[in-house]
Design an enzyme around this catalytic site. Structure first.
Site, PDB file in Angstrom:
ATOM      1  N   HIS A   1       0.813  -1.217   0.000  1.00 17.50           N
ATOM      2  CA  HIS A   1       0.000   0.000   0.000  1.00 17.50           C
ATOM      3  C   HIS A   1       0.846   1.266   0.000  1.00 17.50           C
ATOM      4  O   HIS A   1       1.943   1.285   0.549  1.00 17.50           O
ATOM      5  CB  HIS A   1      -0.909   0.033   1.234  1.00 17.50           C
ATOM      6  CG  HIS A   1      -1.843  -1.127   1.314  1.00 17.50           C
ATOM      7  ND1 HIS A   1      -2.311  -1.618   2.505  1.00 17.50           N
ATOM      8  CD2 HIS A   1      -2.405  -1.900   0.345  1.00 17.50           C
ATOM      9  CE1 HIS A   1      -3.127  -2.634   2.271  1.00 17.50           C
ATOM     10  NE2 HIS A   1      -3.183  -2.834   0.966  1.00 17.50           N
TER      11      HIS A   1
ATOM     12  N   TYR B   1       1.422   0.849  13.780  1.00 20.23           N
ATOM     13  CA  TYR B   1       2.230   1.785  13.011  1.00 20.23           C
ATOM     14  C   TYR B   1       1.738   3.212  13.142  1.00 20.23           C
ATOM     15  O   TYR B   1       0.564   3.480  13.293  1.00 20.23           O
ATOM     16  CB  TYR B   1       2.348   1.367  11.546  1.00 20.23           C
ATOM     17  CG  TYR B   1       1.079   1.261  10.748  1.00 20.23           C
ATOM     18  CD1 TYR B   1       0.757   2.232   9.801  1.00 20.23           C
ATOM     19  CD2 TYR B   1       0.218   0.176  10.898  1.00 20.23           C
ATOM     20  CE1 TYR B   1      -0.401   2.124   9.037  1.00 20.23           C
ATOM     21  CE2 TYR B   1      -0.930   0.061  10.136  1.00 20.23           C
ATOM     22  CZ  TYR B   1      -1.233   1.045   9.214  1.00 20.23           C
ATOM     23  OH  TYR B   1      -2.377   0.941   8.456  1.00 20.23           O
TER      24      TYR B   1
END
Length: 183
Positions: free
Chosen positions: A64, A133
Site C-alpha cells: 500500500h 504503526y
C-alpha cells in the site's frame, strides 16, 4: 543511544532496535521518543495517526501507498511475527522498483521506518500478529493505491508455503509497470 539504527538494502528504509530493559518480571522499552528518533536517524518527522491491525497467519496486507499525501510509517509488531516489505516507488531513485524485507516480531522488538514514496506491506508468519504503526499523514482512501504483491518485476521473495489471504484491492493491485508512482 536509545536506538540501534541499521539501513536496509534501501538506505532510506531503516531498522530501529530500541533498547530493551528486561528481567524476570518482563521488559520495558520506549517505543518512540521524538528527540531520540531524530538523533538516531537525522529525520524530523511529525506523526499524526496511530494504527493497530490484527491479522491471522498467511494474511498479506499490501503493498500500500498513497499517491497524494504520501505517508512515512514507523511500524512494529507487538504479538507474533511478520515479514515486512518496502518497495521504492520514486522514479528519480536509482533503486526504483527495488524492495527490502525484514522480519519484525514481538520477540525482536524491531521497528521499521518506511519513508514517503515507498509502498509497504507485510505477510503474517505466526498464528496471529498484532501490528502497530505511526503515520506522517492521514489516511485518504481516495489516494490509496496497491502495488501487486507478486509482480515478477519486483521479485519479492515472500517466505510463504501457501497462497496468501488477500483483500480484494490487493488481489487486483497494479503491477509496477502500470502503477502510479512518485517523481
Amino acid at each position: 543511544m536509545p536506538y540501534t539504527v541499521t539501513a536496509t538494502s534501501l538506505p532510506e528504509v531503516l531498522i530501529l532496535e530500541p533498547r530493551v530493559f528486561g528481567d524476570e518480571r518482563g521488559f520495558f522499552l520506549e517505543s518512540f521518543n521524538r528527540r531520540d528518533f531524530q538523533a538516531a536517524t537525522s529525520l524530523e518527522v511529525d506523526f499524526v495517526q496511530d494504527n493497530h491491525c490484527q491479522s491471522s497467519q498467511g494474511v498479506l496486507r499490501g503493498l500500500h501507498y498513497q499517491i497524494q499525501h504520501p505517508q512515512g510509517k514507523l511500524v512494529r509488531v507487538v504479538e507474533g511475527e511478520v515479514f515486512d516489505v518496502a518497495v521504492d516507488l520514486r522514479r528519480s531513485s536509482p533503486r526504483f522498483g527495488q524492495w527490502s524485507g525484514v522480519r519484525l516480531s514481538a520477540q525482536n522488538h524491531r521497528q521499521l521506518w518506511v519513508p514517503p514514496g515507498f509502498a509497504h506491506g507485510f505477510l503474517v508468519l505466526s498464528p496471529r500478529a498484532q501490528f502497530l504503526y505511526k503515520t506522517t499523514d492521514y489516511w485518504f482512501p481516495e489516494h490509496e493505491r496497491s502495488l501487486l504483491w507478486n509482480d515478477s518485476a519486483l521479485g519479492i521473495d515472500w517466505p510463504m508455503q501457501a497462497p496468501p489471504k488477500l483483500a480484494a484491492k490487493d488481489a487486483q493491485a497494479a503491477p509496477l509497470a502500470q502503477a502510479a508512482t512518485f517523481d
